[in-house]
Write a protein that holds these residues in place. Structure first.
Motif, PDB file in Angstrom:
ATOM      1  N   GLN A  53     -23.897  46.829  33.270  1.00 54.38           N
ATOM      2  CA  GLN A  53     -22.927  45.768  33.170  1.00 54.38           C
ATOM      3  C   GLN A  53     -22.460  45.432  31.805  1.00 54.38           C
ATOM      4  O   GLN A  53     -21.600  44.779  31.625  1.00 54.38           O
ATOM      5  CB  GLN A  53     -23.522  44.541  33.943  1.00 54.38           C
ATOM      6  CG  GLN A  53     -23.798  44.704  35.515  1.00 54.38           C
ATOM      7  CD  GLN A  53     -24.742  43.531  36.082  1.00 54.38           C
ATOM      8  OE1 GLN A  53     -25.641  43.280  35.350  1.00 54.38           O
ATOM      9  NE2 GLN A  53     -24.100  42.849  37.126  1.00 54.38           N
ATOM     10  N   VAL A  85     -42.272  45.062  36.687  1.00 53.85           N
ATOM     11  CA  VAL A  85     -41.193  45.820  37.379  1.00 53.85           C
ATOM     12  C   VAL A  85     -40.091  45.252  37.174  1.00 53.85           C
ATOM     13  O   VAL A  85     -39.474  44.179  37.270  1.00 53.85           O
ATOM     14  CB  VAL A  85     -41.582  45.523  38.996  1.00 53.85           C
ATOM     15  CG1 VAL A  85     -40.514  46.278  39.861  1.00 53.85           C
ATOM     16  CG2 VAL A  85     -43.005  45.735  39.212  1.00 53.85           C
ATOM     17  N   ARG A  87     -36.496  45.001  38.065  1.00 54.06           N
ATOM     18  CA  ARG A  87     -35.586  45.129  39.100  1.00 54.06           C
ATOM     19  C   ARG A  87     -34.217  45.377  38.634  1.00 54.06           C
ATOM     20  O   ARG A  87     -33.238  45.669  39.437  1.00 54.06           O
ATOM     21  CB  ARG A  87     -35.657  43.840  40.102  1.00 54.06           C
ATOM     22  CG  ARG A  87     -36.777  43.926  40.869  1.00 54.06           C
ATOM     23  CD  ARG A  87     -36.366  44.676  42.102  1.00 54.06           C
ATOM     24  NE  ARG A  87     -37.417  44.639  43.171  1.00 54.06           N
ATOM     25  CZ  ARG A  87     -38.483  45.698  43.254  1.00 54.06           C
ATOM     26  NH1 ARG A  87     -38.441  46.542  42.408  1.00 54.06           N
ATOM     27  NH2 ARG A  87     -39.403  45.271  44.278  1.00 54.06           N
ATOM     28  N   ALA A  88     -33.554  44.985  37.451  1.00 56.36           N
ATOM     29  CA  ALA A  88     -32.489  45.241  37.012  1.00 56.36           C
ATOM     30  C   ALA A  88     -32.407  44.936  35.627  1.00 56.36           C
ATOM     31  O   ALA A  88     -33.440  44.381  34.875  1.00 56.36           O
ATOM     32  CB  ALA A  88     -31.649  43.985  37.473  1.00 56.36           C
ATOM     33  N   LYS A 122     -27.662  33.083  35.966  1.00 56.78           N
ATOM     34  CA  LYS A 122     -27.266  32.678  37.548  1.00 56.78           C
ATOM     35  C   LYS A 122     -28.885  32.628  38.240  1.00 56.78           C
ATOM     36  O   LYS A 122     -28.698  32.749  39.301  1.00 56.78           O
ATOM     37  CB  LYS A 122     -26.504  33.897  37.732  1.00 56.78           C
ATOM     38  CG  LYS A 122     -25.119  33.961  36.996  1.00 56.78           C
ATOM     39  CD  LYS A 122     -24.227  34.950  37.750  1.00 56.78           C
ATOM     40  CE  LYS A 122     -24.582  36.230  36.856  1.00 56.78           C
ATOM     41  NZ  LYS A 122     -23.409  37.209  37.416  1.00 56.78           N
ATOM     42  N   GLU A 124     -30.822  34.762  38.582  1.00 62.87           N
ATOM     43  CA  GLU A 124     -31.396  35.977  39.286  1.00 62.87           C
ATOM     44  C   GLU A 124     -32.700  36.595  38.577  1.00 62.87           C
ATOM     45  O   GLU A 124     -32.536  36.509  37.410  1.00 62.87           O
ATOM     46  CB  GLU A 124     -30.084  37.003  39.212  1.00 62.87           C
ATOM     47  CG  GLU A 124     -28.974  36.741  39.577  1.00 62.87           C
ATOM     48  CD  GLU A 124     -27.654  37.518  39.171  1.00 62.87           C
ATOM     49  OE1 GLU A 124     -26.712  37.557  39.876  1.00 62.87           O
ATOM     50  OE2 GLU A 124     -27.774  38.273  38.313  1.00 62.87           O
ATOM     51  N   THR A 125     -33.533  36.972  39.434  1.00 63.27           N
ATOM     52  CA  THR A 125     -34.664  37.784  38.892  1.00 63.27           C
ATOM     53  C   THR A 125     -34.407  39.182  38.179  1.00 63.27           C
ATOM     54  O   THR A 125     -33.651  39.992  39.179  1.00 63.27           O
ATOM     55  CB  THR A 125     -35.745  37.929  40.034  1.00 63.27           C
ATOM     56  OG1 THR A 125     -36.088  36.505  40.233  1.00 63.27           O
ATOM     57  CG2 THR A 125     -37.017  38.628  39.395  1.00 63.27           C
ATOM     58  N   PHE A 128     -39.821  41.131  37.046  1.00 60.62           N
ATOM     59  CA  PHE A 128     -41.088  40.532  37.557  1.00 60.62           C
ATOM     60  C   PHE A 128     -42.385  41.212  37.045  1.00 60.62           C
ATOM     61  O   PHE A 128     -42.308  42.513  37.002  1.00 60.62           O
ATOM     62  CB  PHE A 128     -40.930  39.757  38.664  1.00 60.62           C
ATOM     63  CG  PHE A 128     -41.274  40.998  39.916  1.00 60.62           C
ATOM     64  CD1 PHE A 128     -39.729  41.394  40.690  1.00 60.62           C
ATOM     65  CD2 PHE A 128     -42.469  41.544  40.023  1.00 60.62           C
ATOM     66  CE1 PHE A 128     -40.101  42.433  41.272  1.00 60.62           C
ATOM     67  CE2 PHE A 128     -42.488  42.523  41.227  1.00 60.62           C
ATOM     68  CZ  PHE A 128     -41.252  42.882  41.807  1.00 60.62           C
TER      69      PHE A 128
ATOM     70  N   ARG B  16     -47.666  43.057  43.580  1.00 57.07           N
ATOM     71  CA  ARG B  16     -48.745  42.547  42.646  1.00 57.07           C
ATOM     72  C   ARG B  16     -49.413  41.358  43.075  1.00 57.07           C
ATOM     73  O   ARG B  16     -50.425  40.792  42.461  1.00 57.07           O
ATOM     74  CB  ARG B  16     -48.167  42.255  41.374  1.00 57.07           C
ATOM     75  CG  ARG B  16     -47.350  43.607  40.559  1.00 57.07           C
ATOM     76  CD  ARG B  16     -48.133  44.619  40.123  1.00 57.07           C
ATOM     77  NE  ARG B  16     -47.444  45.648  39.645  1.00 57.07           N
ATOM     78  CZ  ARG B  16     -46.933  46.822  40.068  1.00 57.07           C
ATOM     79  NH1 ARG B  16     -47.415  47.030  41.684  1.00 57.07           N
ATOM     80  NH2 ARG B  16     -46.140  47.553  39.431  1.00 57.07           N
ATOM     81  N   SER B 145     -32.388  38.577  46.074  1.00 50.38           N
ATOM     82  CA  SER B 145     -31.022  38.878  45.964  1.00 50.38           C
ATOM     83  C   SER B 145     -30.440  38.297  44.333  1.00 50.38           C
ATOM     84  O   SER B 145     -30.604  37.384  43.928  1.00 50.38           O
ATOM     85  CB  SER B 145     -30.072  38.189  47.024  1.00 50.38           C
ATOM     86  OG  SER B 145     -30.378  38.986  48.284  1.00 50.38           O
ATOM     87  N   ARG B 146     -29.325  39.441  44.183  1.00 48.38           N
ATOM     88  CA  ARG B 146     -28.694  39.037  43.034  1.00 48.38           C
ATOM     89  C   ARG B 146     -27.171  38.964  43.184  1.00 48.38           C
ATOM     90  O   ARG B 146     -26.669  39.527  44.368  1.00 48.38           O
ATOM     91  CB  ARG B 146     -28.833  40.067  41.829  1.00 48.38           C
ATOM     92  CG  ARG B 146     -30.385  40.069  41.183  1.00 48.38           C
ATOM     93  CD  ARG B 146     -30.611  41.389  40.294  1.00 48.38           C
ATOM     94  NE  ARG B 146     -30.570  42.582  40.901  1.00 48.38           N
ATOM     95  CZ  ARG B 146     -31.471  42.933  41.613  1.00 48.38           C
ATOM     96  NH1 ARG B 146     -32.511  42.682  41.592  1.00 48.38           N
ATOM     97  NH2 ARG B 146     -31.557  44.206  42.347  1.00 48.38           N
ATOM     98  N   ILE B 172     -44.863  39.218  44.090  1.00 49.45           N
ATOM     99  CA  ILE B 172     -45.878  38.433  43.234  1.00 49.45           C
ATOM    100  C   ILE B 172     -45.922  37.300  43.952  1.00 49.45           C
ATOM    101  O   ILE B 172     -45.194  36.557  44.571  1.00 49.45           O
ATOM    102  CB  ILE B 172     -45.293  38.292  41.671  1.00 49.45           C
ATOM    103  CG1 ILE B 172     -43.978  37.560  41.376  1.00 49.45           C
ATOM    104  CG2 ILE B 172     -45.437  39.640  40.776  1.00 49.45           C
ATOM    105  CD1 ILE B 172     -43.601  37.152  40.091  1.00 49.45           C
ATOM    106  N   HIS B 175     -43.285  33.793  44.157  1.00 48.24           N
ATOM    107  CA  HIS B 175     -42.160  34.048  44.873  1.00 48.24           C
ATOM    108  C   HIS B 175     -42.229  34.306  46.361  1.00 48.24           C
ATOM    109  O   HIS B 175     -41.173  34.086  47.019  1.00 48.24           O
ATOM    110  CB  HIS B 175     -41.606  35.519  44.480  1.00 48.24           C
ATOM    111  CG  HIS B 175     -41.187  35.679  42.917  1.00 48.24           C
ATOM    112  ND1 HIS B 175     -40.359  36.685  42.489  1.00 48.24           N
ATOM    113  CD2 HIS B 175     -41.203  34.732  41.981  1.00 48.24           C
ATOM    114  CE1 HIS B 175     -40.116  36.683  41.091  1.00 48.24           C
ATOM    115  NE2 HIS B 175     -40.563  35.489  40.891  1.00 48.24           N
ATOM    116  N   ARG B 178     -39.489  31.780  49.177  1.00 48.91           N
ATOM    117  CA  ARG B 178     -38.081  31.276  48.677  1.00 48.91           C
ATOM    118  C   ARG B 178     -37.052  31.584  49.789  1.00 48.91           C
ATOM    119  O   ARG B 178     -35.903  30.748  49.795  1.00 48.91           O
ATOM    120  CB  ARG B 178     -37.919  32.424  47.541  1.00 48.91           C
ATOM    121  CG  ARG B 178     -38.493  32.295  46.306  1.00 48.91           C
ATOM    122  CD  ARG B 178     -38.073  33.478  45.209  1.00 48.91           C
ATOM    123  NE  ARG B 178     -38.528  32.805  43.975  1.00 48.91           N
ATOM    124  CZ  ARG B 178     -38.136  33.388  42.731  1.00 48.91           C
ATOM    125  NH1 ARG B 178     -37.370  34.360  42.761  1.00 48.91           N
ATOM    126  NH2 ARG B 178     -38.515  32.898  41.756  1.00 48.91           N
TER     127      ARG B 178
END
Lengths: 137, 209
Positions: A53, A85, A87-88, A122, A124-125, A128, B16, B145-146, B172, B175, B178
């Motif tokens: 991005q 980890v 994720r993005a 935003k 967003e994770t 983690f 984890r 979700s993103r 983890i 979380h 949620r």
């Protein structure tokens, strides 16, 4: 409140939120320091051509921020492990924050487990993980 | 009754969280959920018995699975020993049609999860592969979700007449909960969960904001 011993720690306690410097300039400087080539760390448009991005922050710099956050909170902590980890990607020049929370305490071993989450503005994770630290008893 | 239908523990390669810490977290933070389903990646965790932990914490703890198909990831509820022998849960290229057919033959419920996500979500593949037959329910709220992934899931589910579940997809401890699924029935075991899912008596809920 900074943490001095394991007795100061409670299950569920939150670490102060850490605002990492995820600017492109810092990401590029870090990539230079560790001799990581790659347009993805240096240029938004070049990174987009690689499918990102935008330019991304090197993962190990993000891990460094996680350790910094832990030591800001608990200066005497020995960081046993940081397990992440991704994720993005963490996109350079986007604002991010790192949160941490205590999710396990082993008073016998002096070990504390911390959940770590890197989010963007935003919510967003992006990353983690968990850290295990050892604290004086 | 509210259950988080999508969680992972240290039994998953990228999980984890210890299950006892999930329980401790839910209780200490007074989360509005009554339990959760462990859906470990590419496996069914036969040996773990969480009944004592569940009883001690007054929570429902059930076990399912998350398998991988050409359409992305799929939660499976109601896994039996016979179902684990019917196909190889560890494969990453299971045909979705076979998973759906086999699950239904064994009384289990397949639910494509995070379907709005690129690469691992069902709606990322429907343009190329077509709308798969046999899907009745998809996960419309996912805690990980993103961007607009949940909205893609919601819009497509509505268009195609699918029901929607919710789950945190927690890896983890902090979380968990949620997102979740609210049931009108009192669900204490997997048989009751499967019945409620088959009957469509549920609603997805999100606690993300």
């Amino acid at each position: 409140m900074t943490i001095a011993t394991i007795g100061d720690v409670e299950f569920g306690i939150e670490l102060p939120t850490f605002e990492p410097d995820t600017s492109l300039a810092t990401g590029t400087r870090f990539a230079d320091l560790i001799s990581w080539d790659g347009v993805r760390f240096r240029d938004h448009e070049g990174a987009k051509k690689e499918g990102f991005q935008g330019a991304i922050i090197p993962g190990i710099l993000n891990q460094g921020y996680l350790v910094a956050m832990i030591h800001n909170w608990a200066p005497p902590a020995e960081v046993v492990s940081v397990d992440t980890v991704f994720r993005a990607p963490v996109i350079a020049d986007d604002s991010h924050s790192i949160t941490g929370v205590v999710t396990d305490i082993d008073e016998e071993d002096g070990k504390v487990e911390i959940d770590l989450t890197v989010t963007n503005d935003k919510d967003e994770t992006r990353v983690f993980g968990t850290a295990v630290i050892r604290l004086p008893t | 009754m509210i259950l988080d239908l999508h969680t992972h523990s240290i039994k998953s390669d990228d999980g984890r969280a210890k299950v006892e810490n999930y329980c401790q977290w839910i209780r200490s933070k007074e989360l509005p959920i009554d339990g959760f389903v462990l859906t470990e990646h590419r496996q069914y965790d036969v040996e773990s018995d969480y009944s004592t932990l569940a009883e001690k914490n007054g929570l429902v703890i059930l076990k399912g699975s998350e398998v991988e198909t050409e359409y992305g990831h799929v939660l499976v509820f109601g896994v039996t020993e016979a179902l684990t022998r019917a196909f190889d849960f560890s494969r990453i290229d299971l045909p979705l049609a076979m998973v759906i057919e086999t699950c239904e033959a064994h009384g289990a419920v397949p639910v494509p999860c995070h379907p709005g996500r690129p690469r691992v979500g069902m709606f990322a593949h429907t343009e190329e592969l077509g709308i798969p037959a046999g899907v009745k329910t998809v996960e419309i709220y996912n805690g990980g979700s993103r961007e607009n992934e949940d909205q893609i899931a919601i819009d497509n589910a509505e268009k195609l007449g699918y029901r929607g579940t919710g789950g945190s997809d927690s890896h983890i401890v902090s979380h968990v909960g949620r997102c979740a699924t609210e049931f009108s029935a009192d669900i204490r075991d997997m048989a009751a969960l499967v019945s409620a899912l088959q009957a469509g008596e549920f609603n997805a809920v999100t606690f993300k904001h």
